[in-house]
Design an enzyme around this catalytic site. Sequence first.
Site, PDB file in Angstrom:
ATOM      1  CB  SER A 198      28.435  43.825 -66.056  1.00  0.00           C
ATOM      2  OG  SER A 198      29.009  44.508 -64.971  1.00  0.00           O
ATOM      3  CG  ASP A 206      30.538  48.377 -62.266  1.00  0.00           C
ATOM      4  OD1 ASP A 206      31.342  47.506 -61.908  1.00  0.00           O
ATOM      5  OD2 ASP A 206      30.575  48.926 -63.389  1.00  0.00           O
ATOM      6  CG  ASP A 223      27.505  42.387 -61.967  1.00  0.00           C
ATOM      7  OD1 ASP A 223      27.856  42.859 -60.868  1.00  0.00           O
ATOM      8  OD2 ASP A 223      27.389  43.087 -62.992  1.00  0.00           O
ATOM      9  CG  HIS A 224      31.529  42.275 -61.401  1.00  0.00           C
ATOM     10  ND1 HIS A 224      32.046  43.404 -60.803  1.00  0.00           N
ATOM     11  CD2 HIS A 224      30.740  42.713 -62.412  1.00  0.00           C
ATOM     12  CE1 HIS A 224      31.592  44.480 -61.430  1.00  0.00           C
ATOM     13  NE2 HIS A 224      30.792  44.090 -62.411  1.00  0.00           N
TER      14      HIS A 224
END
Length: 477
Positions: free
Chosen positions: A95, A316, A357-358
């Site tokens: 992140s 997350d 972010d991912h």
Amino acid sequence: MKIQLAASKQFPHRLRQAPVLCALALLFSGPALAADAVPAKAKNVIFFLGDGMGPVTVTAARIYGHGEAGRLTMETLNRTARVKTFSLDAQTTDSAPSMAAYMTGVKMKNDVISMSSDTNAYDANGKPYQVKADSTCVAGNGQPVQTLLELSKSAGKAVGAVSTTRISHATPAATYAHVCNRDAYNSITEQATPGAARYNTALKDGVDVLLGGGLRHFLPKSSPGSQRNDELDALGMFKAAGYTYVASGSELKSVNPANVSKLLGLFTASDMDYELDRVKKKLNQPSLAEMTEKAIGVLKKNPNGYFLMVEGGRIDHALHGTNAKRALEDTLAFDAAIKKALELVDLKDTLIVVTADHDHAIGFNGYPKRGNPILGKVTNYADGKLALAADGKPYTTLVFGNGSAPRRPEDSDLTNVDTEADDYLQQVGVRFAGSPGSETHGGGDVMLFSAGAGSDSFKGTFENIKVFGKVKNALGL
């Protein structure tokens, strides 16, 4: 704080050409804007970041909350794109550099927050540049790079960061701090604290709104629950700088934005609770939508506009723990914050950007019939019967490519297991040692949704560092 622009190292040939290009521009276009300046399309920007919210999580949350044919609020935004997320040194980012890429336009290494590309998060022996949440970064190990929040502050705009994690966690930290290693939470907090020795002076009179968790990094070492290694009273310094401080959901509700110019909310010692637990346990913590509403209320009073970052950070964490239900609940809470923002702003002067972010190593599995619970076991679309694997046992729609090894004995046969229970942990492929929480990020592209002033360029497929320039141009910075 010294700011180093990335272009000088990455594109020296462009700098050598700059005088000629500038002369040509003046010759053919007459009086010009300052270098790099563009007409502003947006007065305000709200940047929504769903941490780890990859495409499968978005799809699963849609089905979980609205059915296959339904839509999340984020999916109603009229501009869409795909974003490549790799970091400078890894196919799969964490992140810190991924959010920093959005905020600075600079590609950096994993675990680095808003620093130049030559910054290392670890020394030559693999030791992180932090000890007990204090930065140990050595001189010469990179330089800070300017963030969108700092640029906005320099332009006279109000700025804010909101998160369901610790406010010093990687995503919010990337907007206002610069450290070699993301785990230096105490140092990150100090950079945000007006009057502190290591205060980030690029923030001028401070981040106007900070809401989230992480109180333990704001208290002096001698205070109960503190995780600082010094007697810095960051909370006291915020109050002395004129911040209104709130510590609970009820206190935040009582805030009248008309009477507040600076707002700090720290609602938990560490990260805030998952949305599922916040609601079921009736915890006195605000929802992400409530925090977003108050933040906009405070920031919008600035006649020059504002920049606000809002993170659904615990999406997350639930995915790391292979707990899909909590991940989906937090995704829906994140989506509710987007809905609230859209109710409060005018898209004629406000840019809304929603992205992740991912990705994560989560998969959408089998051929379940339409209407099958997304957290349930797969039932075949053809005959409606429970689908069975090669071992004759049922399996769930959502699975993870990897995760922790310790599992309950009954999880090897899900026939009589309630896979929709709050605490059910999805089955995993590659098994790691350790407790739940070891599932990894995924390296796939993520989705981006946008709408409002300046959103026309958010289309196609591009690297995460390109988002910075698109937002910067929309704001005319």
